[in-house]
Design a protein around this motif. Structure first.
Motif, mmCIF file in Angstrom:
data_model
loop_
_atom_site.group_PDB
_atom_site.id
_atom_site.type_symbol
_atom_site.label_atom_id
_atom_site.label_comp_id
_atom_site.label_asym_id
_atom_site.label_seq_id
_atom_site.Cartn_x
_atom_site.Cartn_y
_atom_site.Cartn_z
ATOM 1 N N LEU A 541 0.710 -1.117 -0.048
ATOM 2 C CA LEU A 541 -0.158 -0.100 -0.151
ATOM 3 C C LEU A 541 0.841 1.234 0.155
ATOM 4 O O LEU A 541 0.534 2.376 -0.547
ATOM 5 C CB LEU A 541 -0.895 0.261 1.181
ATOM 6 C CG LEU A 541 -2.230 -0.983 1.051
ATOM 7 C CD1 LEU A 541 -2.922 -1.015 2.526
ATOM 8 C CD2 LEU A 541 -3.315 -0.403 0.207
ATOM 9 N N LYS A 542 1.988 1.067 0.647
ATOM 10 C CA LYS A 542 2.867 2.412 0.654
ATOM 11 C C LYS A 542 3.387 2.832 -0.738
ATOM 12 O O LYS A 542 3.802 4.092 -0.879
ATOM 13 C CB LYS A 542 4.013 2.096 1.623
ATOM 14 C CG LYS A 542 3.569 2.649 3.291
ATOM 15 C CD LYS A 542 4.577 2.856 4.204
ATOM 16 C CE LYS A 542 4.279 3.623 5.447
ATOM 17 N NZ LYS A 542 5.649 3.844 6.142
ATOM 18 N N THR A 543 3.320 1.733 -1.533
ATOM 19 C CA THR A 543 4.058 2.076 -2.790
ATOM 20 C C THR A 543 2.957 2.971 -3.582
ATOM 21 O O THR A 543 3.429 3.848 -4.652
ATOM 22 C CB THR A 543 4.223 0.715 -3.798
ATOM 23 O OG1 THR A 543 2.843 0.228 -3.989
ATOM 24 C CG2 THR A 543 4.971 -0.248 -3.082
ATOM 25 N N LEU A 544 1.763 3.246 -3.156
ATOM 26 C CA LEU A 544 0.623 4.028 -3.572
ATOM 27 C C LEU A 544 0.769 5.555 -3.168
ATOM 28 O O LEU A 544 0.221 6.433 -3.543
ATOM 29 C CB LEU A 544 -0.686 3.481 -3.634
ATOM 30 C CG LEU A 544 -0.821 2.225 -4.110
ATOM 31 C CD1 LEU A 544 -2.060 1.760 -3.961
ATOM 32 C CD2 LEU A 544 -0.351 1.989 -5.586
ATOM 33 N N THR A 546 1.968 9.273 -2.066
ATOM 34 C CA THR A 546 2.430 10.657 -2.470
ATOM 35 C C THR A 546 2.428 11.713 -1.631
ATOM 36 O O THR A 546 2.065 11.167 -0.529
ATOM 37 C CB THR A 546 1.649 11.112 -3.771
ATOM 38 O OG1 THR A 546 0.694 11.874 -3.156
ATOM 39 C CG2 THR A 546 1.275 10.000 -4.646
ATOM 40 N N PRO A 547 3.024 12.628 -1.469
ATOM 41 C CA PRO A 547 3.156 13.756 -0.403
ATOM 42 C C PRO A 547 1.912 14.087 -0.189
ATOM 43 O O PRO A 547 1.651 14.782 0.870
ATOM 44 C CB PRO A 547 4.045 14.772 -1.054
ATOM 45 C CG PRO A 547 4.910 14.105 -1.815
ATOM 46 C CD PRO A 547 4.235 12.913 -2.519
ATOM 47 N N TYR A 548 0.722 13.923 -1.118
ATOM 48 C CA TYR A 548 -0.500 14.475 -0.699
ATOM 49 C C TYR A 548 -1.560 13.369 -0.628
ATOM 50 O O TYR A 548 -2.795 13.650 -0.516
ATOM 51 C CB TYR A 548 -0.883 15.224 -2.129
ATOM 52 C CG TYR A 548 0.057 16.269 -2.427
ATOM 53 C CD1 TYR A 548 0.332 17.343 -1.879
ATOM 54 C CD2 TYR A 548 1.050 15.985 -3.590
ATOM 55 C CE1 TYR A 548 1.437 18.080 -2.507
ATOM 56 C CE2 TYR A 548 1.840 16.793 -4.297
ATOM 57 C CZ TYR A 548 2.029 17.886 -3.643
ATOM 58 O OH TYR A 548 3.126 18.875 -3.945
ATOM 59 N N GLY A 549 -1.176 12.075 -0.270
ATOM 60 C CA GLY A 549 -2.182 11.004 0.076
ATOM 61 C C GLY A 549 -1.823 9.854 -1.067
ATOM 62 O O GLY A 549 -0.836 9.983 -1.746
ATOM 63 N N ALA A 550 -2.478 8.808 -0.699
ATOM 64 C CA ALA A 550 -2.459 7.589 -1.434
ATOM 65 C C ALA A 550 -3.140 7.666 -2.700
ATOM 66 O O ALA A 550 -4.453 8.170 -2.625
ATOM 67 C CB ALA A 550 -2.719 6.278 -0.860
ATOM 68 N N ILE A 551 -2.555 7.491 -3.802
ATOM 69 C CA ILE A 551 -3.332 7.118 -5.264
ATOM 70 C C ILE A 551 -4.344 5.785 -5.019
ATOM 71 O O ILE A 551 -4.010 4.824 -4.534
ATOM 72 C CB ILE A 551 -2.478 7.206 -6.641
ATOM 73 C CG1 ILE A 551 -1.654 5.754 -6.441
ATOM 74 C CG2 ILE A 551 -1.681 8.672 -6.584
ATOM 75 C CD1 ILE A 551 -0.942 5.896 -7.863
ATOM 76 N N MET A 552 -5.169 5.846 -5.872
ATOM 77 C CA MET A 552 -6.154 4.816 -6.077
ATOM 78 C C MET A 552 -5.335 3.405 -6.524
ATOM 79 O O MET A 552 -5.609 2.403 -6.259
ATOM 80 C CB MET A 552 -7.390 4.889 -7.041
ATOM 81 C CG MET A 552 -8.316 5.939 -6.407
ATOM 82 S SD MET A 552 -9.649 6.171 -7.648
ATOM 83 C CE MET A 552 -8.711 7.219 -8.745
ATOM 84 N N GLY A 553 -4.544 3.698 -7.522
ATOM 85 C CA GLY A 553 -3.685 2.332 -7.882
ATOM 86 C C GLY A 553 -3.199 2.768 -9.101
ATOM 87 O O GLY A 553 -3.985 3.641 -10.073
ATOM 88 N N PRO A 554 -2.203 2.207 -9.894
ATOM 89 C CA PRO A 554 -1.717 2.321 -11.214
ATOM 90 C C PRO A 554 -2.837 1.993 -12.344
ATOM 91 O O PRO A 554 -3.353 1.014 -12.225
ATOM 92 C CB PRO A 554 -0.504 1.197 -11.311
ATOM 93 C CG PRO A 554 -0.165 1.080 -9.792
ATOM 94 C CD PRO A 554 -1.343 0.907 -9.057
ATOM 95 N N GLY A 555 -3.158 3.226 -12.942
ATOM 96 C CA GLY A 555 -4.136 2.846 -13.907
ATOM 97 C C GLY A 555 -5.406 3.087 -13.646
ATOM 98 O O GLY A 555 -6.114 3.291 -14.517
ATOM 99 N N LEU A 556 -5.692 3.230 -12.384
ATOM 100 C CA LEU A 556 -6.960 3.315 -11.983
ATOM 101 C C LEU A 556 -7.223 4.899 -11.736
ATOM 102 O O LEU A 556 -7.269 5.589 -10.882
ATOM 103 C CB LEU A 556 -7.222 2.925 -10.814
ATOM 104 C CG LEU A 556 -7.014 1.359 -10.491
ATOM 105 C CD1 LEU A 556 -7.530 0.654 -9.114
ATOM 106 C CD2 LEU A 556 -7.760 0.574 -11.504
ATOM 107 N N LEU A 557 -7.674 5.379 -12.998
ATOM 108 C CA LEU A 557 -8.051 6.917 -13.125
ATOM 109 C C LEU A 557 -9.729 7.264 -13.066
ATOM 110 O O LEU A 557 -10.389 6.610 -13.913
ATOM 111 C CB LEU A 557 -7.410 7.506 -14.350
ATOM 112 C CG LEU A 557 -5.892 7.507 -14.501
ATOM 113 C CD1 LEU A 557 -5.129 8.288 -15.529
ATOM 114 C CD2 LEU A 557 -5.196 8.356 -13.159
#
Length: 755
Positions: A541-544, A546-557
């Motif tokens: 989970l930490k791989t997601l 950023t300084p502003y929070g966690a992204i949903m996941g690679p490619g999940l836009l």
């Protein structure tokens, strides 16, 4: 229903923000350990009052003003005294305007006290949560070629131009930026200085700096907002329409003439909670976390629609202050507990009324709409939107949550058939593999295919919630069946959707290599992850992050382009608390919600934002900056840090288990049907010293868990009850770093020291 928390609070008392944590620490350090009655009020700590964001009075005044064009004495509108403010607009000149900043989001009808006017003035009134969206850029093209040296060109449209603003012809290295000196909307000409240094061809792209009034509200969705056009004909007070959520008001004199104002303000229309209205509260040694708790509470208050407002007779909890201003089931999962733990009975009333609207629109096949009143347009009542199967399940869980916090048995017994029908509806998506497959949308508005990890876990949660409810008011046989089906789903997720290469669960059977935040966060929170895999999932989970929070996941836009969802980040902080990673939970909270409570952030509203981009901002005007589904820090700081959670309905039984992380102390109170549960604790991780004071209602019982080391000694009200891992009273047990004691309602002073 819940008892109200009555206290002798001096509402005029205010502590400077820089001093309040220091004062709270001093008060906590000197608190008496004298035993009091179980029903006594929580220890009073006025330091938390200054965190409350609700306006102190129904009429709210601006805290800052910015003027453009010809405006005399604009600061009088902030000071509330001095010479009158006069706006003057001349034909062909810059429209006079004042931009009023109220410091944080509010709701209601802006008003202006007119003392003099000349001509036939027309005023434009625009509101916005974010300053960057209060004015609109012109976007047009050159319609007739212009030669080198020209100081005037003809454009396809002269809309949104303002004298004094920059205008840019062309793009890239060939762009020429000039200052607008005049324009004619009829002839579609714009004059500027200095002269062009190179000629322009027809169709050359043209844009200006923001100038003309704009609004970030969505009238088409909410039936409120947009730009008001006001045409005063006499002196006196003139009011705009109701606006659901805004920090800024832009008043522009769009026609030639002048108008003088003695004062401006907003009639606040909504739930204006002062400290006296809070039935629960929270305070800790961390100022930033404290701000989060009260920002979440204020976000919820901005989302509440009192009965009678905007033509509806009932109370409702909307998803956002300005947009969509609809009831949404996913949002209710956060909003409901927030409302009830902060406002007690009043909050519970809003939850119940909103659930009534939700259940009234359930389909014959059992499906509950994701939003029962979406896309209202000019009709405030709106119409049901069956958004997704997953959101249907969220609706059933929101009803169960209401019962869990209130113990409103009559309500839940009547609702039980509807909940069983919804459960049967969701069951149709269960495959032979005991996983949920659905080409369906979720909170980030994109479809997922195959056997989906998150959908499967969500259905597991619904089954477990229904099993709990059936044992409370329904059928034990149904509860056993629901539990068995839930356990089969858990086994299937671990057997079929775990990806050893990711060290985590994949998105779905069709996308097994895609790392996603929400599914893995829920897997941690709801006990899917075996102990030997927990560290792996936490690291994945930490791989997601950023300084502003966690992204949903690679490619999940999300289709609208944002990548960081506070709703999903709240799932992760909950998951981290569940497996004892309080430090990681606090870290992610500070990344995601820390910028939202920073008063120097240009997007600060006092509320929590719907989403963020990868750079920490938002990408469109309609982004909601006071959105209830982002308020999870409020509930989690109460339930995971203060440590108070309901076990049986209405807190008939409860659990107190603080997760301390790097905090030195925390304290607060939680309203329940039986009275208030008040807790305060102090910790010193270096010495393994910990104290907890709890006041719990009579006629209840529960467990109190305190952090211990291997050699700890635990005393309760002066009596040693645990030593070096062995307990002699209160059915005490020691496991996973906590000593757990089962106790009846009463007052407890517990001390943990190194043995």
């Amino acid at each position: 229903m819940m008892k109200r928390f009555n206290s002798e609070r001096g509402n005029s008392f205010r502590v400077p923000r820089r001093s309040r944590v220091v004062i709270a620490a001093a008060l906590l350090a000197t608190m008496s350990s004298v035993v009091v009655q179980a029903e006594a009020a929580a220890p009073q700590d006025p330091a938390w009052y200054s965190y409350v964001l609700g306006p102190a009075t129904p009429q709210v005044s601006p805290v800052d003003v910015e003027a453009r064009g010809t405006v005399s004495h604009p600061n009088s509108l902030v000071k509330g005294k001095g010479k009158e403010t006069t706006l003057t607009t001349v034909a062909g000149g810059a429209p006079a305007s004042v931009l009023l900043d109220f410091g944080k989001d509010i709701a209601g009808a802006p008003y202006f006290d007119v003392t003099a006017l000349e001509g036939n003035p027309t005023l434009s009134l625009a509101t916005s949560e974010a300053r960057q969206y209060i004015r609109t850029r012109a976007a047009t093209t050159v319609s007739t070629a212009a030669a080198t040296g020209a100081t005037q060109v003809t454009v396809a449209s002269a809309a949104n131009l303002e004298v004094g603003n920059a205008i840019t012809f062309g793009t890239g290295a060939n762009a020429q930026t000039r200052t607008i000196t005049a324009f004619n909307t009829t002839a579609r000409t714009v004059s500027f200085t200095p002269a062009l240094t190179a000629g322009l061809t027809a169709q050359t792209a043209t844009s200006s700096s923001p100038g003309a009034p704009s609004s970030d509200e969505s009238r088409s969705l909410a039936g409120v907002g947009g730009i008001d056009t006001l045409q005063p004909t006499a002196t006196g007070r003139i009011s705009g329409s109701y606006h659901g959520g805004f920090r800024f008001v832009l008043l522009t004199l769009t026609s030639p003439g002048s108008i003088s104002l003695s004062s401006v303000g907003v009639d606040f229309q909504g739930v204006r909670a002062t400290p006296a209205d809070y039935k629960g509260w929270f305070l800790s040694s961390d100022d930033e976390l404290n701000k989060m708790w009260y920002s979440g509470a204020y976000t919820l208050q901005l989302n509440l629609k009192p009965a009678g407002l905007n033509g509806l007779p009932d109370q409702r909890i909307y998803d956002g202050a300005k947009r969509d201003r609809s009831i949404w089931t996913g949002d209710l999962l956060v909003q409901g507990p927030t409302a009830m733990s902060t406002l007690g009975d009043e909050g519970a009333g809003y939850v119940k009324s909103s659930l009534d609207v939700l259940l009234a629109t359930q389909r014959a096949d059992g499906a509950i709409p994701g939003s029962p009143d979406f896309s209202k347009g000019r009709n405030p009542a709106g119409s049901p939107l069956f958004y997704s199967n997953n959101y249907s399940g969220y609706g059933a869980r929101a009803v169960i949550d209401y019962y869990r916090y209130t113990a409103d048995r009559d309500y839940i017994v009547k609702a039980l058939p509807a909940l069983r029908a919804e459960l049967a509806y969701n069951d149709r998506s269960l495959t032979a593999n005991n996983l949920v497959a659905s080409n369906d949308r979720d909170f980030w508005q994109a479809s997922q295919t195959g056997e989906v990890t998150k959908y499967s876990i969500d259905y597991y949660i619904l089954l477990k919630e229904m099993a709990w409810l059936e044992r409370q008011v329904g059928s034990a046989a149904n509860a056993d069946a629901d539990d068995a089906k839930a356990e089969a789903i858990k086994q299937a997720v671990n057997a079929r959707l775990w990806n050893p290469q990711l060290g985590a669960y994949g998105q779905s059977s069709t996308h097994p290599d895609v790392m996603v935040e929400d599914a893995n966060a829920l897997a941690l929170q709801y006990g899917f992850v075996p102990a030997d895999r927990q560290t792996s999932v936490l690291n994945a989970l930490k791989t997601l992050w950023t300084p502003y929070g966690a992204i949903m996941g690679p490619g999940l836009l999300d289709p609208t382009g944002h990548t960081i969802e506070p709703f999903g980040n709240g799932m992760e902080t909950a998951g981290r608390f569940a497996v004892g990673d309080a430090g990681g939970a606090f870290d992610l909270m500070r990344r995601t919600w820390g910028p939202m409570v920073d008063e120097d952030n240009p997007l600060y509203t006092g509320g929590f934002w719907e989403f963020k981009n990868s750079n920490g901002g938002v990408n469109r005007a309609t982004a909601s900056l006071a959105h209830g589904w982002a308020a999870s820090p409020t509930v989690q700081l109460t339930e995971q840090v203060l440590g108070v959670t309901p076990v049986d309905a209405g807190y008939a039984t409860w659990n107190i288990k603080p997760h301390t992380g790097d905090l030195k102390w925390a304290q607060g109170s939680v309203p329940t049907k039986y009275g208030n549960v008040a807790v305060q604790w102090q910790a010193n991780t270096k010495t393994e010293w910990f104290t907890l004071h709890a006041e719990t209602p009579a006629d209840t019982s529960g467990t109190i868990s305190v952090p211990v080391g291997d050699r700890a000694t635990v005393t309760v009200n002066g009596r040693t009850v645990c030593k070096a891992g062995t307990c002699s009273a209160y059915q005490g047990t020691v496991a996973d770093g906590y000593a757990q004691l089962t106790v009846p309602g009463g007052t407890y002073d517990i001390t943990v020291s190194r043995g």
